[in-house]
Design an enzyme around this catalytic site. Structure first.
Site, mmCIF file in Angstrom:
data_model
loop_
_atom_site.group_PDB
_atom_site.id
_atom_site.type_symbol
_atom_site.label_atom_id
_atom_site.label_comp_id
_atom_site.label_asym_id
_atom_site.label_seq_id
_atom_site.Cartn_x
_atom_site.Cartn_y
_atom_site.Cartn_z
ATOM 1 N N SER A 28 0.854 -1.189 0.000
ATOM 2 C CA SER A 28 0.000 0.000 0.000
ATOM 3 C C SER A 28 0.885 1.233 0.000
ATOM 4 O O SER A 28 1.670 1.413 -0.934
ATOM 5 C CB SER A 28 -0.944 -0.069 1.195
ATOM 6 N N HIS A 66 -2.762 -0.839 -3.370
ATOM 7 C CA HIS A 66 -3.887 0.067 -3.066
ATOM 8 C C HIS A 66 -3.683 1.383 -3.807
ATOM 9 O O HIS A 66 -2.690 2.067 -3.597
ATOM 10 C CB HIS A 66 -3.944 0.396 -1.566
ATOM 11 N N ASP A 81 -4.420 -4.597 5.955
ATOM 12 C CA ASP A 81 -4.839 -5.464 4.849
ATOM 13 C C ASP A 81 -3.690 -6.427 4.549
ATOM 14 O O ASP A 81 -2.531 -6.039 4.561
ATOM 15 C CB ASP A 81 -5.162 -4.606 3.613
#
Lengths: 271, 201
Positions: free
Chosen positions: B16, B43, B135
């Site tokens: 991310s 992401h 995540d």
């Protein structure tokens, strides 16, 4: 998925089909497994077998499970360039027909249906069009029929509408009240809402346009083939089929019936 | 066969905040004749065309693509398309979904890792890099449960340490280090995978 689930999920889907006539047996297993797991957690079940026992003979429990299994995501003019291609490349061809039938297959809560209705109105075709909006979820259909969306979402809808080549502001089509955008009922004057399953129901009517976006991604290849064949048979010759940005006919066996019309935007034409 | 146990059949990578710089340390080191899929979730804000393939194509001759739904998972580098979850089916085709974001993310690293764990079992190698949320941690747990292997970036070297820290809390990695070290590790491992698959083919 546990190894238990490899047996229990197909068993659950078969039981649902037998009892409730909703057919999830050929859904994409990877994402369906996640949704079953979520339903299991939220409905207080340890195992998928428990979930099956809970929904057996219990319509209310099944209705809850059904909400988890059906995905309701939609936006107005989602992927504006797709709708721009519709407006600029397909509408000029449609305008040569004396009357039009357009089918939004898997219409969810109606955002795309209103997107088409607005474009057809702006292009002067709405009055001679009939729009069919179908979904397997009665709750989604009720929302689609109401045409009421949270005002929080409308800024994004408006921007997408503008990018789709709009001729006026989206605010022409709704009235805002109490945090809601209520879309003009005249947009759905020629809309037929109907419960229809691409898995179990038959050919719909002879359409000039079918829009089925981000629906096929939930099907396995067997059901994709079935659904695409059904849509092929529901289209008139030279009719148009619009798919989602990441959906392609290349991986289904029905692709030979279609040619790419606007490949980047996933518009196909029946040939 | 000891070396056979080490050969992954697929690699999944999640990152991310700081992902682009991290992947710039890893992707150029991958063997040019990569013989397995390397599937990556980053992401990013939703948009129709992601810039990721464009960013990384100049850095490697390996084919880089964003898959279409039900496309076979072939060798090469694959990025999850923007605003879709990316999953792998047991028949090693890609599936996409618009299900609710997981950990506020779509695509979600958890979703890819868990599905790939099902599809590849002990043949999966999962790599969790820099990021500012957790995540990927649930996904790593599934990867371990299916006897897949795990690499986690050393949080001390990460631009954002929360994601690798969360990963380390749930899974013991076979390797941890900076992104350039992870790149070198993968290069050696996958080079051998490439030469082994040539021998057996």
């Amino acid at each position: 998925m546990s190894s238990q689930d490899e047996i229990e999920i197909p068993h659950l889907l078969e039981a649902i089909y037998q009892e409730y006539h909703q057919d999830f047996r050929h859904y994409s297993m990877a994402s369906l497994t996640r949704r079953v797991a979520l339903a299991r957690d939220q409905m207080g079940c340890q195992t998928t077998a428990d979930l099956e026992r809970l929904v057996s003979g219990n319509v209310d429990a099944f209705t809850r499970l059904f909400q988890f299994l059906t995905v309701q995501v939609s936006d107005m003019f989602r992927d504006p360039s797709f709708f721009r291609a519709f407006r600029q490349e397909i509408v000029p061809i449609l305008s040569t027909y004396p009357s039009l039938k357009l089918w939004v297959a898997g219409c969810s809560t109606g955002e795309e249906l209103y997107s088409y209705a607005i474009i057809l109105r702006e292009e002067g075709l709405l009055d001679r069009s009939i729009l069919y909006a179908t979904d397997i979820s009665p709750e989604a259909l009720r929302k689609a029929q109401a045409g009421v969306y949270s005002i929080d979402r409308v800024a994004a809808f408006s921007e997408n509408h503008r990018l789709s080549g709009a001729k006026c502001s989206l605010s022409e089509y709704y009235t805002a009240s109490h945090g809601l955008a209520v879309f003009d009922r005249s947009l759905r004057k020629n809309v037929v809402f109907s419960d229809h399953s691409l898995a179990t129901d038959s050919v719909f009517a002879e359409m000039q346009v079918i829009s089925c976006r981000n629906v096929l991604i939930y099907f396995d290849r067997t059901l994709q083939y079935h659904a695409v064949a059904l849509m092929r048979d529901s289209l008139c010759r030279r009719g148009f089929l619009g798919l989602g940005t990441r959906e392609s006919l290349a991986f289904t066996k029905s692709s030979s019936a279609f040619k790419e019309f606007s490949p980047a935007e996933r518009w196909y034409q029946k040939w | 066969m000891v070396s056979g146990e080490l050969m992954p059949r697929a690699v999944v990578i999640g990152a991310s905040a700081g992902a682009i710089d991290a992947l710039k340390q890893i992707i150029p080191q991958l063997p040019h004749d990569l013989s397995i899929p390397v599937i990556i979730v980053v992401h990013l804000a939703a948009r129709k065309e992601s810039l990721l393939p464009q960013i990384f194509r100049p850095l490697t001759p390996i084919g880089i693509r964003e898959p279409n739904d039900k496309e076979p998972v072939g060798a090469g580098i694959w990025f999850a398309p923007p605003d879709y979850h990316l999953l792998v089916e047991k028949d090693h085709t890609f599936s996409l979904s618009l299900d609710t974001p997981v950990k506020f993310s779509r695509p979600s690293i958890d979703v890819l890792f868990s599905a790939a764990a099902e599809a590849y079992g002990d043949g999966l190698l999962a790599v969790l890099l820099t990021g500012a949320n957790d995540d990927g941690a649930d996904g790593l747990r599934d990867v371990r449960q299916r006897a897949g292997r795990v690499i986690v970036q050393d949080p001390a070297t990460a631009e954002a340490s929360e994601m690798p820290k969360a990963g380390l809390r749930v899974a013991t990695p076979i390797f941890t280090g900076s992104t350039s070290m992870i790149g070198a590790f993968l290069a050696t491992l996958l080079q051998r995978a490439a030469s082994d698959s040539r021998e057996t083919s």
